[in-house]
Design an enzyme around this catalytic site. Structure first.
Site, mmCIF file in Angstrom:
data_model
loop_
_atom_site.group_PDB
_atom_site.id
_atom_site.type_symbol
_atom_site.label_atom_id
_atom_site.label_comp_id
_atom_site.label_asym_id
_atom_site.label_seq_id
_atom_site.Cartn_x
_atom_site.Cartn_y
_atom_site.Cartn_z
ATOM 1 N N ALA A 18 0.847 -1.196 0.000
ATOM 2 C CA ALA A 18 0.000 0.000 0.000
ATOM 3 C C ALA A 18 0.877 1.239 0.000
ATOM 4 O O ALA A 18 2.060 1.183 0.336
ATOM 5 C CB ALA A 18 -0.899 0.016 1.238
ATOM 6 N N TYR A 83 -5.286 9.430 2.242
ATOM 7 C CA TYR A 83 -4.911 8.026 2.476
ATOM 8 C C TYR A 83 -6.150 7.181 2.777
ATOM 9 O O TYR A 83 -6.382 6.148 2.141
ATOM 10 C CB TYR A 83 -3.899 7.942 3.631
ATOM 11 N N TRP A 108 -2.801 0.968 13.666
ATOM 12 C CA TRP A 108 -1.587 1.293 14.432
ATOM 13 C C TRP A 108 -0.555 0.141 14.370
ATOM 14 O O TRP A 108 -0.122 -0.399 15.396
ATOM 15 C CB TRP A 108 -1.948 1.602 15.881
HETATM 16 N N1 LIG Z 1 1.021 1.266 9.335
HETATM 17 C C1 LIG Z 1 -0.144 1.292 9.942
HETATM 18 O O1 LIG Z 1 -0.271 1.807 11.059
HETATM 19 C C2 LIG Z 1 -1.350 0.693 9.295
HETATM 20 C C3 LIG Z 1 -2.579 0.814 9.953
HETATM 21 C C4 LIG Z 1 -3.695 0.236 9.387
HETATM 22 C C5 LIG Z 1 -3.594 -0.432 8.193
HETATM 23 N N2 LIG Z 1 -2.406 -0.504 7.552
HETATM 24 C C6 LIG Z 1 -2.369 -1.226 6.284
HETATM 25 O O2 LIG Z 1 -1.515 -2.333 6.440
HETATM 26 C C7 LIG Z 1 -0.896 -2.660 5.196
HETATM 27 C C8 LIG Z 1 0.602 -2.715 5.384
HETATM 28 O O3 LIG Z 1 1.041 -1.451 5.834
HETATM 29 P P1 LIG Z 1 2.516 -1.196 6.407
HETATM 30 O O4 LIG Z 1 2.384 -0.226 7.500
HETATM 31 O O5 LIG Z 1 3.200 -2.503 6.590
HETATM 32 O O6 LIG Z 1 3.128 -0.424 5.175
HETATM 33 P P2 LIG Z 1 4.619 -0.268 4.692
HETATM 34 O O7 LIG Z 1 5.582 -0.618 5.754
HETATM 35 O O8 LIG Z 1 4.659 1.096 4.067
HETATM 36 O O9 LIG Z 1 4.688 -1.382 3.576
HETATM 37 C C9 LIG Z 1 3.975 -1.227 2.392
HETATM 38 C C10 LIG Z 1 4.635 -2.093 1.354
HETATM 39 O O10 LIG Z 1 3.972 -1.829 0.125
HETATM 40 C C11 LIG Z 1 4.926 -1.830 -0.882
HETATM 41 N N3 LIG Z 1 4.468 -1.009 -2.008
HETATM 42 C C12 LIG Z 1 4.132 0.303 -2.002
HETATM 43 N N4 LIG Z 1 3.768 0.685 -3.226
HETATM 44 C C13 LIG Z 1 3.870 -0.413 -4.024
HETATM 45 C C14 LIG Z 1 3.634 -0.656 -5.408
HETATM 46 N N5 LIG Z 1 3.191 0.305 -6.214
HETATM 47 N N6 LIG Z 1 3.849 -1.902 -5.874
HETATM 48 C C15 LIG Z 1 4.277 -2.872 -5.061
HETATM 49 N N7 LIG Z 1 4.533 -2.709 -3.756
HETATM 50 C C16 LIG Z 1 4.324 -1.488 -3.249
HETATM 51 C C17 LIG Z 1 6.151 -1.201 -0.239
HETATM 52 O O11 LIG Z 1 7.268 -1.601 -0.958
HETATM 53 P P3 LIG Z 1 8.684 -0.842 -0.809
HETATM 54 O O12 LIG Z 1 9.194 -1.206 0.529
HETATM 55 O O13 LIG Z 1 9.462 -1.403 -1.927
HETATM 56 O O14 LIG Z 1 8.373 0.611 -0.943
HETATM 57 C C18 LIG Z 1 6.111 -1.798 1.143
HETATM 58 O O15 LIG Z 1 6.819 -3.011 1.196
HETATM 59 C C19 LIG Z 1 -1.366 -1.583 4.222
HETATM 60 O O16 LIG Z 1 -2.470 -2.066 3.508
HETATM 61 C C20 LIG Z 1 -1.804 -0.447 5.116
HETATM 62 O O17 LIG Z 1 -2.775 0.375 4.486
HETATM 63 C C21 LIG Z 1 -1.277 0.032 8.074
#
Ligand SMILES: NC(=O)c1ccc[n+]([C@@H]2O[C@H](COP(=O)([O-])OP(=O)(O)OC[C@H]3O[C@@H](n4cnc5c(N)ncnc54)[C@H](OP(=O)(O)O)[C@@H]3O)[C@@H](O)[C@H]2O)c1
Length: 258
Positions: A18, A83, A108
């Site tokens: 994402a 977002y 979170w």
């Molecule tokens: N972080 C939070 O607090 C939170 C809360 C609620 C829900 N979420 C959801 O949980 C999920 C994981 O989030 P996270 O926090 O683990 O995010 P993250 O650490 O930013 O990881 C997102 C991953 O998506 C990859 N990505 C981004 N754009 C891409 C593209 N165009 N094609 C292929 N890969 C791509 C990134 O790759 P690169 O490393 O190569 O950039 C990264 O590995 C997401 O759906 C997010 O919306 C997150």
């Protein structure tokens, strides 16, 4: 994606990718929508064509934070920023493309890899004597390892029940750590656990109000998720957020990631 699916022949697809920079999304809406709406749209479309189940991760930020008790899956969604809106649109695309989907909203999220609140706190705690953390936003910290376990439990159930009579309750679910806290209390817990491993420089963790920490994106003041449905449907229980946080921080220190 269609090429990749026919080359790898997976039994299901999990989308954890994402655009996750909540503030930057305000100035990069086209990219946020491309990744968070069009990405899952393409993935779910390819899954529908190949008759594959699709598991997709979504967020508490689809809610506006006005509710006073944990959000359930059918509550009105009303995201506050780009977002959240892009993730809401992603959910909508997935639902319209294929019935065989699981959308898992979480909140979170932190873990040993990548950038996240816990790792930022660990870095700041080593560099600064005092830090200020928002204390009027409430939510549920979730360990990425726990979320991964929940995803794999669902994946296993889907894979092991492919028969024509098997019933998977497709749809939208919530999964997050158990218990509600604030970012300030979350930070205090991080330093409490980290302090047992290493000397932290930080001495003062000052609670501040959201208005005193202006950010480009608005965030919900309350985004706790009710996780009863995932337990009822898949037997997946949540874990107290403090216990999971300890496991994650111990792992971070034991693997020398900080
Ligand atoms: N972080 C939070 O607090 C939170 C809360 C609620 C829900 N979420 C959801 O949980 C999920 C994981 O989030 P996270 O926090 O683990 O995010 P993250 O650490 O930013 O990881 C997102 C991953 O998506 C990859 N990505 C981004 N754009 C891409 C593209 N165009 N094609 C292929 N890969 C791509 C990134 O790759 P690169 O490393 O190569 O950039 C990264 O590995 C997401 O759906 C997010 O919306 C997150």
């Amino acid at each position: 994606m269609e090429k990749a699916l026919s080359a790898y022949k997976p039994v299901l697809l999990i989308n954890a990718a994402a655009y996750t920079n909540v503030d930057k999304a305000e100035s990069e809406p086209a990219l946020a929508f491309a990744v968070n709406r069009d990405g899952p749209d393409n993935l779910a479309g390819a899954c529908a064509k190949a008759n594959l189940p699709f598991i997709h991760i979504s967020t508490d930020y689809v809610f506006d934070g006005q509710k006073k008790s944990p959000y359930i899956e059918t509550d009105q969604i009303s995201p506050l920023g780009v977002y959240g809106k892009s993730k809401e649109q992603g959910e909508k695309m997935v639902r319209s493309r294929t019935e065989k989907h699981i959308i898992l909203r979480t909140s979170w999220l932190y873990g040993m890899h990548g950038n996240n609140f816990v790792k930022t706190m660990l870095r700041l705690g080593r560099e600064k004597m005092a830090i200020r953390v928002v204390s009027d936003q409430y939510g549920c910290p979730t360990s990425a390892a726990d979320l991964a376990e929940a995803v794999l439990t669902i994946a296993d159930l889907i894979i092991s029940a492919p028969g024509i009579n098997s019933k998977i309750n497709w749809g939208t679910y919530h999964y997050c750590g158990q218990g509600i806290t604030t970012w300030h209390e979350f930070a205090e817990a991080v330093f409490d656990i980290a302090g047992r491993h290493d000397a932290m420089k930080v001495e003062k963790i000052e609670p501040i109000k959201t208005v005193d920490y202006p950010t480009p994106a608005k965030r919900p003041f309350f985004s706790a998720l009710d996780c009863s449905l995932i337990e009822k449907s898949f037997g997946i229980k949540t874990k107290p957020w403090q216990e999971s946080l300890k496991v994650a921080i111990d792992r971070i220190f034991n693997s020398n990631i900080v």
